[in-house]
Write a protein that holds these residues in place. Structure first.
Motif, PDB file in Angstrom:
ATOM      1  N   GLU A   4       4.041 -21.497 -10.144  1.00  0.00           N
ATOM      2  CA  GLU A   4       4.660 -20.591 -11.115  1.00  0.00           C
ATOM      3  C   GLU A   4       4.903 -19.211 -10.505  1.00  0.00           C
ATOM      4  O   GLU A   4       5.970 -18.622 -10.695  1.00  0.00           O
ATOM      5  CB  GLU A   4       3.789 -20.472 -12.359  1.00  0.00           C
ATOM      6  CG  GLU A   4       3.850 -21.692 -13.254  1.00  0.00           C
ATOM      7  CD  GLU A   4       2.916 -21.587 -14.442  1.00  0.00           C
ATOM      8  OE1 GLU A   4       2.642 -20.456 -14.893  1.00  0.00           O
ATOM      9  OE2 GLU A   4       2.457 -22.647 -14.913  1.00  0.00           O
ATOM     10  N   PHE A   5       3.912 -18.698  -9.770  1.00  0.00           N
ATOM     11  CA  PHE A   5       4.066 -17.386  -9.141  1.00  0.00           C
ATOM     12  C   PHE A   5       5.198 -17.414  -8.107  1.00  0.00           C
ATOM     13  O   PHE A   5       6.059 -16.534  -8.093  1.00  0.00           O
ATOM     14  CB  PHE A   5       2.758 -16.952  -8.476  1.00  0.00           C
ATOM     15  CG  PHE A   5       2.888 -15.679  -7.696  1.00  0.00           C
ATOM     16  CD1 PHE A   5       2.932 -14.454  -8.342  1.00  0.00           C
ATOM     17  CD2 PHE A   5       2.987 -15.696  -6.313  1.00  0.00           C
ATOM     18  CE1 PHE A   5       3.062 -13.265  -7.634  1.00  0.00           C
ATOM     19  CE2 PHE A   5       3.120 -14.518  -5.588  1.00  0.00           C
ATOM     20  CZ  PHE A   5       3.158 -13.301  -6.259  1.00  0.00           C
TER      21      PHE A   5
ATOM     22  N   PHE B  65       1.825  -3.602  -8.650  1.00  0.00           N
ATOM     23  CA  PHE B  65       1.628  -3.693  -7.201  1.00  0.00           C
ATOM     24  C   PHE B  65       0.183  -3.978  -6.818  1.00  0.00           C
ATOM     25  O   PHE B  65      -0.069  -4.585  -5.775  1.00  0.00           O
ATOM     26  CB  PHE B  65       2.145  -2.425  -6.514  1.00  0.00           C
ATOM     27  CG  PHE B  65       3.534  -2.580  -5.967  1.00  0.00           C
ATOM     28  CD1 PHE B  65       4.526  -3.220  -6.682  1.00  0.00           C
ATOM     29  CD2 PHE B  65       3.852  -2.093  -4.718  1.00  0.00           C
ATOM     30  CE1 PHE B  65       5.808  -3.371  -6.170  1.00  0.00           C
ATOM     31  CE2 PHE B  65       5.119  -2.237  -4.189  1.00  0.00           C
ATOM     32  CZ  PHE B  65       6.100  -2.881  -4.917  1.00  0.00           C
ATOM     33  N   THR B  66      -0.772  -3.583  -7.638  1.00  0.00           N
ATOM     34  CA  THR B  66      -2.162  -3.928  -7.346  1.00  0.00           C
ATOM     35  C   THR B  66      -2.355  -5.438  -7.487  1.00  0.00           C
ATOM     36  O   THR B  66      -2.932  -6.084  -6.610  1.00  0.00           O
ATOM     37  CB  THR B  66      -3.128  -3.158  -8.268  1.00  0.00           C
ATOM     38  OG1 THR B  66      -2.929  -1.760  -8.073  1.00  0.00           O
ATOM     39  CG2 THR B  66      -4.570  -3.507  -7.974  1.00  0.00           C
ATOM     40  N   ALA B  67      -1.841  -6.008  -8.563  1.00  0.00           N
ATOM     41  CA  ALA B  67      -1.924  -7.453  -8.762  1.00  0.00           C
ATOM     42  C   ALA B  67      -1.091  -8.194  -7.718  1.00  0.00           C
ATOM     43  O   ALA B  67      -1.483  -9.272  -7.252  1.00  0.00           O
ATOM     44  CB  ALA B  67      -1.470  -7.816 -10.170  1.00  0.00           C
ATOM     45  N   LEU B  68       0.052  -7.616  -7.338  1.00  0.00           N
ATOM     46  CA  LEU B  68       0.885  -8.231  -6.304  1.00  0.00           C
ATOM     47  C   LEU B  68       0.120  -8.311  -4.985  1.00  0.00           C
ATOM     48  O   LEU B  68       0.110  -9.347  -4.320  1.00  0.00           O
ATOM     49  CB  LEU B  68       2.184  -7.437  -6.123  1.00  0.00           C
ATOM     50  CG  LEU B  68       3.138  -7.948  -5.051  1.00  0.00           C
ATOM     51  CD1 LEU B  68       3.687  -9.325  -5.402  1.00  0.00           C
ATOM     52  CD2 LEU B  68       4.284  -6.952  -4.842  1.00  0.00           C
ATOM     53  N   ARG B  69      -0.533  -7.211  -4.615  1.00  0.00           N
ATOM     54  CA  ARG B  69      -1.299  -7.198  -3.353  1.00  0.00           C
ATOM     55  C   ARG B  69      -2.421  -8.228  -3.400  1.00  0.00           C
ATOM     56  O   ARG B  69      -2.599  -8.996  -2.452  1.00  0.00           O
ATOM     57  CB  ARG B  69      -1.850  -5.805  -3.082  1.00  0.00           C
ATOM     58  CG  ARG B  69      -2.679  -5.733  -1.806  1.00  0.00           C
ATOM     59  CD  ARG B  69      -3.091  -4.354  -1.418  1.00  0.00           C
ATOM     60  NE  ARG B  69      -3.702  -3.641  -2.521  1.00  0.00           N
ATOM     61  CZ  ARG B  69      -3.840  -2.318  -2.549  1.00  0.00           C
ATOM     62  NH1 ARG B  69      -3.432  -1.582  -1.558  1.00  0.00           N
ATOM     63  NH2 ARG B  69      -4.418  -1.749  -3.581  1.00  0.00           N
ATOM     64  N   GLU B  70      -3.164  -8.266  -4.505  1.00  0.00           N
ATOM     65  CA  GLU B  70      -4.257  -9.236  -4.633  1.00  0.00           C
ATOM     66  C   GLU B  70      -3.728 -10.669  -4.573  1.00  0.00           C
ATOM     67  O   GLU B  70      -4.298 -11.530  -3.896  1.00  0.00           O
ATOM     68  CB  GLU B  70      -5.007  -9.009  -5.944  1.00  0.00           C
ATOM     69  CG  GLU B  70      -5.790  -7.710  -5.998  1.00  0.00           C
ATOM     70  CD  GLU B  70      -6.336  -7.401  -7.390  1.00  0.00           C
ATOM     71  OE1 GLU B  70      -6.317  -8.298  -8.270  1.00  0.00           O
ATOM     72  OE2 GLU B  70      -6.783  -6.256  -7.593  1.00  0.00           O
TER      73      GLU B  70
ATOM     74  N   GLY C 278       0.823  -1.209   0.000  1.00  0.00           N
ATOM     75  CA  GLY C 278       0.000   0.000   0.000  1.00  0.00           C
ATOM     76  C   GLY C 278       0.854   1.254   0.000  1.00  0.00           C
ATOM     77  O   GLY C 278       0.573   2.215  -0.724  1.00  0.00           O
ATOM     78  N   PHE C 279       1.913   1.263   0.789  1.00  0.00           N
ATOM     79  CA  PHE C 279       2.845   2.392   0.809  1.00  0.00           C
ATOM     80  C   PHE C 279       3.464   2.591  -0.574  1.00  0.00           C
ATOM     81  O   PHE C 279       3.584   3.711  -1.064  1.00  0.00           O
ATOM     82  CB  PHE C 279       3.931   2.162   1.865  1.00  0.00           C
ATOM     83  CG  PHE C 279       5.005   3.215   1.863  1.00  0.00           C
ATOM     84  CD1 PHE C 279       4.790   4.448   2.455  1.00  0.00           C
ATOM     85  CD2 PHE C 279       6.237   2.969   1.264  1.00  0.00           C
ATOM     86  CE1 PHE C 279       5.777   5.429   2.447  1.00  0.00           C
ATOM     87  CE2 PHE C 279       7.231   3.938   1.251  1.00  0.00           C
ATOM     88  CZ  PHE C 279       6.993   5.175   1.851  1.00  0.00           C
ATOM     89  N   GLY C 280       3.855   1.484  -1.207  1.00  0.00           N
ATOM     90  CA  GLY C 280       4.425   1.577  -2.550  1.00  0.00           C
ATOM     91  C   GLY C 280       3.426   2.175  -3.534  1.00  0.00           C
ATOM     92  O   GLY C 280       3.776   3.029  -4.350  1.00  0.00           O
ATOM     93  N   LEU C 281       2.179   1.738  -3.447  1.00  0.00           N
ATOM     94  CA  LEU C 281       1.151   2.272  -4.345  1.00  0.00           C
ATOM     95  C   LEU C 281       0.900   3.757  -4.106  1.00  0.00           C
ATOM     96  O   LEU C 281       0.565   4.492  -5.037  1.00  0.00           O
ATOM     97  CB  LEU C 281      -0.147   1.483  -4.187  1.00  0.00           C
ATOM     98  CG  LEU C 281      -0.147   0.093  -4.822  1.00  0.00           C
ATOM     99  CD1 LEU C 281      -1.328  -0.722  -4.339  1.00  0.00           C
ATOM    100  CD2 LEU C 281      -0.134   0.208  -6.341  1.00  0.00           C
TER     101      LEU C 281
END
Length: 190
Positions: free
Chosen positions: A125-126, A164-169, A53-56
């Motif tokens: 894979e992720f 980062f949105t996809a990373l958070r999800e 969130g901070f990164g976003l």
């Protein structure tokens, strides 16, 4: 008159009082068998999501990505080591204590009998991509930490975009799933 500096209060004995102590008792510098590894992993997971969130919130500062990426990799490592209790015995000599690629393979084989093959493959894979981006948990700790061979897929060149949105999800789903899996294993042992 100026307010007293807090420096001398940080590392001091807590004297019993009715006030709740605004900190923590650290035993053996964190090397304690009383630390619950699942709770520790979940705590790092929450901080990882906050760091993302901070990164976003600071997309104009690329350095804001480093804490989130470091915490994400470290948290995944904590979960994997918790789900593979004999991880150190299964580690080959060519792997440091921080490699996770072999842990991903072990977890995949543990999940195969009970879970959907496509989901196991997507998870694997992720997690393997995270391992490739930061194979020894060093890439995002220091300014010069990213000592990486870019010969492995998906990193065939030294630039990679990270959504980062996809990373958070993704990590929210993964942390929840790994936590449930860990609880399931603990219940099976009890």
């Amino acid at each position: 008159m100026t307010k007293p500096l807090p420096f001398d209060r940080v590392f001091q004995d807590h004297h019993a009082s009715d006030d709740r102590f605004p900190g923590f008792l650290l035993v053996n510098h964190g090397r304690s068998e009383t630390v619950d590894p699942r709770t520790l992993a979940a705590s790092y997971g929450q901080m990882t999501l906050r760091a993302i969130g901070f990164g976003l919130e600071n997309l104009e500062e690329p350095e804001a990505a480093y804490p989130a990426l470091f915490l994400a990799r470290h948290t995944v490592e904590l979960y994997l080591k918790g789900l593979v209790p004999d991880w150190e015995a299964q580690r080959t000599k060519d792997k440091t204590r921080h490699h996770i690629d072999y842990l991903v393979d072990i977890l995949n084989s543990q999940l195969e009998p009970d879970y959907d093959e496509a989901e196991i493959s997507a998870l694997g894979e992720f997690l393997n991509q995270m391992s490739i981006v930061d194979p020894q948990a060093m890439a995002f700790r220091f300014r010069d930490g990213a000592k990486q061979s870019f010969r492995k897929e998906p990193l065939d060149e030294p630039e990679i975009w990270i959504d980062f949105t996809a990373l958070r999800e993704s990590l929210a789903l993964i942390f929840e799933a790994l936590d449930m899996l860990w609880l399931k294993e603990l219940e099976a042992v009890a």
